[in-house]
Scaffold this active site. Structure first.
Site, short mmCIF file in Angstrom:
data_model
loop_
_atom_site.label_atom_id
_atom_site.label_comp_id
_atom_site.label_asym_id
_atom_site.label_seq_id
_atom_site.Cartn_x
_atom_site.Cartn_y
_atom_site.Cartn_z
N LYS A 198 -42.49 -20.08 71.83
CA LYS A 198 -41.58 -21.17 72.16
C LYS A 198 -40.56 -21.30 71.03
O LYS A 198 -40.91 -21.06 69.88
CB LYS A 198 -42.35 -22.48 72.32
CG LYS A 198 -43.52 -22.44 73.27
CD LYS A 198 -43.11 -22.51 74.71
CE LYS A 198 -44.32 -22.26 75.62
NZ LYS A 198 -43.99 -22.23 77.03
N LYS A 224 -47.55 -14.00 73.26
CA LYS A 224 -47.08 -13.66 74.60
C LYS A 224 -45.61 -13.98 74.79
O LYS A 224 -45.15 -15.05 74.39
CB LYS A 224 -47.91 -14.46 75.61
CG LYS A 224 -47.44 -14.34 77.04
CD LYS A 224 -48.33 -15.12 77.97
CE LYS A 224 -47.80 -15.06 79.38
NZ LYS A 224 -46.49 -15.71 79.52
N ASP A 226 -42.74 -15.17 77.29
CA ASP A 226 -42.82 -16.00 78.48
C ASP A 226 -42.28 -15.23 79.68
O ASP A 226 -41.70 -14.15 79.54
CB ASP A 226 -42.13 -17.35 78.27
CG ASP A 226 -42.99 -18.49 78.85
OD1 ASP A 226 -43.72 -18.23 79.83
OD2 ASP A 226 -42.95 -19.60 78.32
N GLU A 227 -42.46 -15.82 80.87
CA GLU A 227 -42.18 -15.06 82.08
C GLU A 227 -40.71 -14.70 82.22
O GLU A 227 -40.37 -13.66 82.78
CB GLU A 227 -42.67 -15.82 83.32
CG GLU A 227 -41.83 -17.02 83.78
CD GLU A 227 -42.03 -18.27 82.94
OE1 GLU A 227 -42.74 -18.20 81.92
OE2 GLU A 227 -41.46 -19.32 83.30
N HIS A 316 -48.47 -12.38 84.59
CA HIS A 316 -48.08 -13.80 84.59
C HIS A 316 -47.73 -14.16 86.03
O HIS A 316 -46.88 -13.53 86.62
CB HIS A 316 -46.88 -14.00 83.65
CG HIS A 316 -46.48 -15.43 83.51
ND1 HIS A 316 -46.52 -16.09 82.31
CD2 HIS A 316 -46.03 -16.33 84.42
CE1 HIS A 316 -46.11 -17.34 82.48
NE2 HIS A 316 -45.81 -17.51 83.76
N LYS A 356 -51.48 -28.85 81.94
CA LYS A 356 -50.36 -29.54 82.57
C LYS A 356 -50.07 -29.05 83.98
O LYS A 356 -49.31 -29.67 84.71
CB LYS A 356 -49.09 -29.38 81.70
CG LYS A 356 -48.55 -27.94 81.68
CD LYS A 356 -47.27 -27.80 80.86
CE LYS A 356 -46.84 -26.34 80.82
NZ LYS A 356 -45.68 -26.09 79.98
#
Lengths: 507, 135
Positions: A198, A224, A226-227, A316, A356
């Site tokens: 992030k 990782k 992200d997508e 993912h 979440k």
């Protein structure tokens, strides 16, 4: 043969058929339009064979549409039928090619007396001849093809599927699988830890690699992409790969542990993806990643590539929520998970239950079972309609990712056990003491929890105490528990199993 | 340098009682228990030396404690780990692994970078322990 005889006999007794299956050849193949039931797609007497596919669809018929006819229509439209009678059926062993709706159960909590329109679970059997060996593309083209747009149904959802062992054996499955992955990584007896980088967008290659390095050095096993990190203007893919592998190797040397970063190779074309995968391999990465949105054919192709190149393949599930989440229409994720295990992925995002993102705990456990079982057992409380023998196919490592933090370690270990990757993105990078501290908090948390469980402690109830005890000597864990102590995502799940526990008759 | 392989390397060193509790857990699951040691804990050094064959069908953790003591006596300044092995069909692999002994000084690893084509770098993790083997 016995069943067929019985059916014919019944019809003979009933005389001319208007609603049921028409077995008289002249009547059946007169030009014109027949009901799907009349064409033979509703067969309440049918006993599925071991080699049949069995699908259970949740259907919501349009007003005035007979339930059996609706189920028959699903069977018809997902196999051989068209809207009118065609004589060319008679050139084939057409009865084998017809899918057969054989059972309908009303969905508990729907229909008259409830606030929901009537829904039904329709069980449909498909002969194995309908499907090309080793092709999820072919399976999906039939089972979730035209049928989902079919007008007489308001909505349809593929809830679960029983795949015959004979068909399972036409797939190679996960390129690596849980066991070999652990042997390659030299990591046993505890969940693996990861974090998604992030902010997901905007970091330069060098800054991005820094986050990877800090996370891995702090104690994570994996980081990782992200997508939606592909090759945007702020960071081209080659730069990302180069800096990430510097970070991985340096963290490996610092810790003496094997580390990895899921390099997302998702791209516009298969050729681009192969190019990126080859670069990942040349740089010594042990894992690559793709998004679900690349499609079934691309998934099976990259799975073959991963198998040939000793690469762990991370999936993912980007996009799945568009068709898995709403209960009345789409495809359940448990079906997607089954197809992905056949298609061959090593890691699969399968929900967190406590984080979440959408996920009823029991339903999510059902997905985990599909990924990890040797034989998945029928369990309606977890949404599993069928026994599924996986014929020794390798196992998929489920990934729990999205809004989880160290304070939930006991719940996560209790729900999912050891064979899972727990991914704390914000829960690592958002740590007030820095990224390394965030990673260390998570690693200490999981090690303390595994140790306590093995010592026989009741982690679900004593979990908070176990974490607090570790936090006494581990400042980063103390900070993590303090920062996120009140964070939970207690919303109602939209996707929960509908079942009524019915006692089995004694005879 | 503190290598962090195994299940519990981020926790304080396990006491004898804590090691025994983990061994008992493995035994309760019907897993075989093995002791392995090395002076080269390179992350890709898969085959540490076996301190005897894995102990199958043991009923009492005392046997493991006894062997661990013997291994420590013979290799006091080495890495020693305890593994558990599950022979269930579909697993048939290691299911626990944790370090129970470390050298007084952990030499750690260096990273060697060889510049290759383009900006590609070939990495080698080099254990400092192999510079003075047998320590």
């Amino acid at each position: 043969m016995t069943l067929k005889f019985h059916a014919d006999q019944t019809e003979a007794q009933m005389g001319m058929q208007t609603e049921g299956r028409i077995t008289d050849i002249k009547e059946r193949y007169k030009g014109g339009v027949l009901k799907y039931k009349q064409m033979g797609y509703w067969r309440p007497d049918y006993a599925p064979k071991d080699t049949d596919f069995i699908c259970v669809f949740r259907i919501t018929p349009q007003e005035g549409v007979d339930t059996e006819e609706a189920a028959a229509a699903v069977a018809g439209e997902s196999s051989t039928a068209t809207w009118t009678v065609v004589w060319t059926d008679m050139l084939t062993a057409h009865e084998d090619y017809q899918a057969k709706a054989y059972r309908i159960d009303p969905v508990p909590g729907t229909g008259p007396g409830t606030d929901k329109e009537a829904q039904y679970f329709a069980y449909i059997a498909y002969d194995i001849i309908l499907f090309e060996e080793g092709s999820i593309a072919n399976v999906t083209a039939s089972l979730i093809g035209n049928v989902f747009s079919f007008k007489p149904l308001k909505a349809a959802r593929l809830e679960d599927i029983r795949i015959p062992v004979a068909y399972v054996k036409t797939f190679k499955g996960p390129p690596t699988g849980i066991i070999v992955e652990r042997e390659r990584l030299d990591k046993y007896g505890r969940p693996l830890l990861g974090a998604t980088m992030k902010p997901k967008l905007g970091l330069s290659g060098k800054n991005y690699g820094r986050v990877v390095y800090e996370g891995l050095t702090g104690g994570l096993d994996f980081t990782k992409d992200d997508e939606n990190i592909n090759s945007q203007p702020f960071m081209h893919w080659r730069d990302r790969f180069l800096f990430c592998m510097e970070a991985v190797n340096k963290a490996q040397a610092n810790s003496g542990e094997i580390k990895g970063h899921y390099l997302n190779i998702t791209a516009a074309t298969m050729e681009d993806m192969y190019e990126r995968a080859e670069m990942a391999k040349a740089l010594g990465s042990n894992i690559i990643m793709v998004d679900l949105i690349i499609g079934w054919t691309a998934i099976q192709s990259i799975s073959n590539w991963a198998r040939k190149n000793d690469m762990i393949l991370h999936m993912h599930r980007a996009g799945h929520g568009t068709y898995t989440r709403q209960k009345n229409h789409g495809v359940s994720f448990r079906v997607i998970a089954k197809w992905l295990r056949l298609a061959g992925v090593d890691h699969l995002h399968a929900g967190t239950a406590v984080g979440k993102l959408e996920g009823d705990p029991m339903t999510v456990q059902g997905y985990y079972n599909v990924c990890r079982d040797s034989v998945t057992r029928q369990d309606f409380s977890r949404g599993l309609f069928f026994d599924q023998d996986w014929a020794d196919l390798r196992k998929v490592m489920p990934v729990a990712s999205g809004g989880i933090h160290a304070g939930q370690m006991h719940q996560l270990l209790h729900l999912f056990g050891d064979d899972v990757v727990l991914q704390f993105g914000g829960g690592t990078i958002g740590h007030p003491g820095g990224i390394q501290a965030g990673a260390t908090a998570n690693r200490v948390g999981i090690e303390a929890m595994v140790k306590a469980r093995n010592e026989g402690r009741d982690i679900l109830n004593e979990g908070p105490d176990i974490l607090r005890a570790a936090a006494k000597w581990c400042k980063p864990l103390e900070q993590a528990l303090e920062t996120w102590k009140d964070v939970s995502f207690n919303y109602n799940s939209t996707d929960t199993p509908d079942f009524v526990a019915t006692p089995t008759a004694s005879n | 340098m503190h290598i962090t392989q195994g299940q519990f390397s981020f926790l304080p060193p396990l006491t004898e009682a804590e090691i025994r509790a983990q061994v008992d857990y493995a035994i309760s699951k019907g897993w075989a228990v093995a002791i392995e040691w090395t002076d080269d804990p390179h992350p890709r050094n898969v085959y540490w030396s076996m301190w005897g064959p894995p102990m199958f069908e043991i009923r009492d953790g005392a046997a493991v404690t006894f062997e661990l003591e013997a291994c420590r006596k013979a290799n006091p300044d080495s890495y020693i780990k305890i593994n558990a092995f599950d022979n269930t069909r579909g697993v048939e692999s290691t299911v626990m692994s944790f370090i129970v002994n470390r050298p007084a000084h952990e030499p750690g690893f260096g990273l060697t970078r060889q510049e290759a084509d383009g900006r590609n770098i070939r990495y080698t993790t080099r254990p400092y322990s192999t510079e003075r083997p047998g320590r």
